[in-house]
Design an enzyme around this catalytic site. Structure first.
Site, mmCIF file in Angstrom:
data_model
loop_
_atom_site.group_PDB
_atom_site.id
_atom_site.type_symbol
_atom_site.label_atom_id
_atom_site.label_comp_id
_atom_site.label_asym_id
_atom_site.label_seq_id
_atom_site.Cartn_x
_atom_site.Cartn_y
_atom_site.Cartn_z
ATOM 1 N N GLU A 10 -16.789 -15.699 29.549
ATOM 2 C CA GLU A 10 -15.928 -16.675 28.875
ATOM 3 C C GLU A 10 -15.121 -15.968 27.789
ATOM 4 O OE1 GLU A 10 -18.066 -19.610 26.565
ATOM 5 O OE2 GLU A 10 -16.461 -21.075 26.776
ATOM 6 N N GLU A 62 -20.668 -26.145 34.774
ATOM 7 C CA GLU A 62 -21.468 -25.614 33.656
ATOM 8 C C GLU A 62 -22.253 -26.702 32.932
ATOM 9 O OE1 GLU A 62 -19.008 -23.392 30.998
ATOM 10 O OE2 GLU A 62 -20.336 -23.687 29.288
ATOM 11 N N HIS A 82 -21.071 -30.045 29.549
ATOM 12 C CA HIS A 82 -21.607 -30.039 28.194
ATOM 13 C C HIS A 82 -22.838 -30.926 28.035
ATOM 14 C CE1 HIS A 82 -20.909 -28.726 23.989
ATOM 15 N NE2 HIS A 82 -20.335 -27.744 24.642
ATOM 16 N N TRP A 115 -24.571 -33.506 22.813
ATOM 17 C CA TRP A 115 -23.212 -32.967 22.650
ATOM 18 C C TRP A 115 -23.073 -31.730 23.482
ATOM 19 C CZ3 TRP A 115 -20.628 -28.570 20.810
ATOM 20 C CH2 TRP A 115 -19.214 -28.735 20.843
ATOM 21 N N ARG A 149 -25.720 -18.288 31.438
ATOM 22 C CA ARG A 149 -24.728 -18.229 30.354
ATOM 23 C C ARG A 149 -25.280 -17.653 29.056
ATOM 24 N NH1 ARG A 149 -20.212 -19.240 29.749
ATOM 25 N NH2 ARG A 149 -20.274 -20.852 28.151
HETATM 26 O O1 EZ4 Z 1 -19.806 -25.852 22.647
HETATM 27 O O2 EZ4 Z 1 -19.390 -22.564 21.419
HETATM 28 O O3 EZ4 Z 1 -18.598 -23.111 26.994
HETATM 29 N N1 EZ4 Z 1 -18.383 -23.206 25.825
HETATM 30 C C1 EZ4 Z 1 -18.831 -24.150 25.050
HETATM 31 C C2 EZ4 Z 1 -18.525 -24.058 23.570
HETATM 32 C C3 EZ4 Z 1 -19.728 -24.475 22.737
HETATM 33 C C4 EZ4 Z 1 -19.646 -23.932 21.338
HETATM 34 C C5 EZ4 Z 1 -20.936 -24.197 20.586
HETATM 35 O O4 EZ4 Z 1 -20.954 -23.524 19.392
HETATM 36 O O5 EZ4 Z 1 -19.464 -25.060 25.528
HETATM 37 O O6 EZ4 Z 1 -17.405 -24.808 23.237
HETATM 38 CO CO CO Z 2 -20.212 -24.527 27.501
#
Ligand code: EZ4
Ligand code: CO
Length: 402
Positions: free
Chosen positions: A339, A236, A212, A402, A283
């Site tokens: 996903e 990822e 993330h 984030w 992605r």
């Molecule tokens: O943070 O969909 O891989 N999935 C993710 C998700 C994203 C949200 C953002 O809106 O990283 O949880």
């Molecule tokens: Co993600």
């Protein structure tokens, strides 16, 4: 055939969704998803105030020309709001095209290249033990690929660990919640999770992990190296990717496959990553990246460079986007994985759909068009509620990714 009318619907069956509906003079309608998590009303206004007036009277079968009209014609290009709005129009037009020709959209994209769409689910826990238990639950549900996230000792909260295990939803009502972050603690803990998972589940299960956007390239390189013995399907969003060149550093040091791009909007966000073969999975999704018209071109470019698709499919993508993603996934040769975070029953009721899950795969179904509908009466009873994704700070208070 001509576009007669179009309207934007915003509803909140537990989370907000923005849906575009386009009607033709032949009685056919199409649906598009325009949901942009935490910024929903900006896309709704972009569509209602600026796009819909330009659509009335056009031939809906001209998906390419209308895409170019909205992209080039706006003068102001790219960005999540613009590209989500264009995507919604594009999805709705492909839906209309399929319905008019009485065939599922995947047949218009080249037909089925595979029998089903491999998906991965989300397992997350407060600690390693709980995450291992969650992975076991997903395995029992039939998943062949599972993303694993865990709480980090010493951090009160972290990405991917939520109260509701099956219906994890990162956005929260009210103002943005705050998470905290320590790169040092994280880098020491994550390899232990995957060691435990391999010990318990062996080598066959596909395991994924989402950083993330919380590392810089040299840290991501270290993490990738330390996870090599556990052969992840992918790592990822190891770093933010505004600087695509940053991935050269990660690539130099590790063979762990890399995925990135859920926040990308146009091919220009990924062209260096693709053409320098700096990633393995892209992605980008149909909703935040300009729809099927743009995404199929990106996939064709990626195919040349051995990059496979791995579309974002979190709960903030409505079932309309999920359906469109599945038609795309089943048709392109360089599909990787999709996903799949399950929507709640409440959401599925507002968006009845033809796609279904069985034995680790999703199937788009054989309905003409995208195979998804929108219940306007039910949607009208569930008005928009302000909600935001969290923000993230380092332990000393520094604002972070984030
Ligand atoms: O943070 O969909 O891989 N999935 C993710 C998700 C994203 C949200 C953002 O809106 O990283 O949880
Ligand atoms: Co993600």
């Amino acid at each position: 055939m001509k576009i007669r009318d179009a309207k934007v619907f915003v509803c909140c069956p537990g989370r907000n969704f923005v849906t575009l509906k386009i009607w033709t003079d032949q009685g056919i309608y199409g649906l598009g998803d325009a949901t942009l998590n935490g910024r929903e009303l900006a896309v709704a206004s972009y569509l209602s105030d600026h796009v819909i007036p330009c659509l009335i009277g056009r031939d809906p079968s001209q998906t390419e020309d209308i895409w170019q009209y909205l992209y080039r014609g706006a003068y102001w290009r790219r960005g999540p709001v613009t590209m989500s709005a264009i995507a919604a129009v594009d999805m709705a037009l492909w839906d209309i095209k399929g319905k008019a020709l009485n065939t599922p959209v995947y047949n218009l994209l080249g037909g089925k290249s595979r029998t089903g769409v491999l998906v991965y689910g989300h397992a997350n826990g407060q600690d390693i033990e709980q995450t291992v238990d969650e992975v076991a639950k997903y395995k029992e549900m039939g998943y062949l690929a599972i993303r694993a996230q865990t709480g980090i000792p010493g951090l009160p909260s972290t990405y991917g660990v939520a109260g509701d295990k099956l219906f994890y939803e990162p956005a929260e009502k009210g103002l943005p919640p705050e998470n905290s972050w320590s790169t040092e603690k994280y880098l020491l803990h994550v390899p232990k999770l995957f060691e435990a998972l391999r010990l318990k589940f062996g080598d066959d299960l596909h395991l994924l992990h989402d950083v993330h956007h919380r590392l810089i390239p040299i840290e991501a390189a270290r993490l990738g190296k330390s996870l090599e013995p556990h052969h992840l399907f992918w790592l990822e969003d190891a770093v933010t990717a505004e600087l695509q060149e940053g991935f050269r550093i990660i690539r130099k040091h590790t063979t762990t496959p890399l995925a990135v791009g859920e926040v990308f909007n146009a091919v220009w966000d990924a062209h260096i990553l693709i053409t320098e073969q700096l990633i393995d999975y892209l992605r980008m999704t149909v909703v935040h990246s300009g729809g099927l018209t743009h995404l199929k071109k990106i996939a064709a470019l990626a195919e040349i460079y051995h990059v496979r698709t791995g579309s974002h499919g979190a709960t903030d993508l409505s079932p309309v986007a999920m359906a469109a993603a599945l038609h795309f996934d089943i048709s392109v040769n360089n599909f990787g994985i999709q996903e799949y975070m399950r929507h709640t029953k409440e959401t599925d009721e507002v968006f009845p759909h033809a796609y279904s899950f069985a034995n680790g795969y999703l199937h788009p179904g054989d309905s003409p068009g995208l195979g998804v509908d929108y219940d306007e009466v039910l949607g009208a009873k569930l008005p928009y509620e302000r909600a935001y994704l969290p923000v993230n700070r380092k332990l000393d208070g520094t604002m972070f990714n984030w």
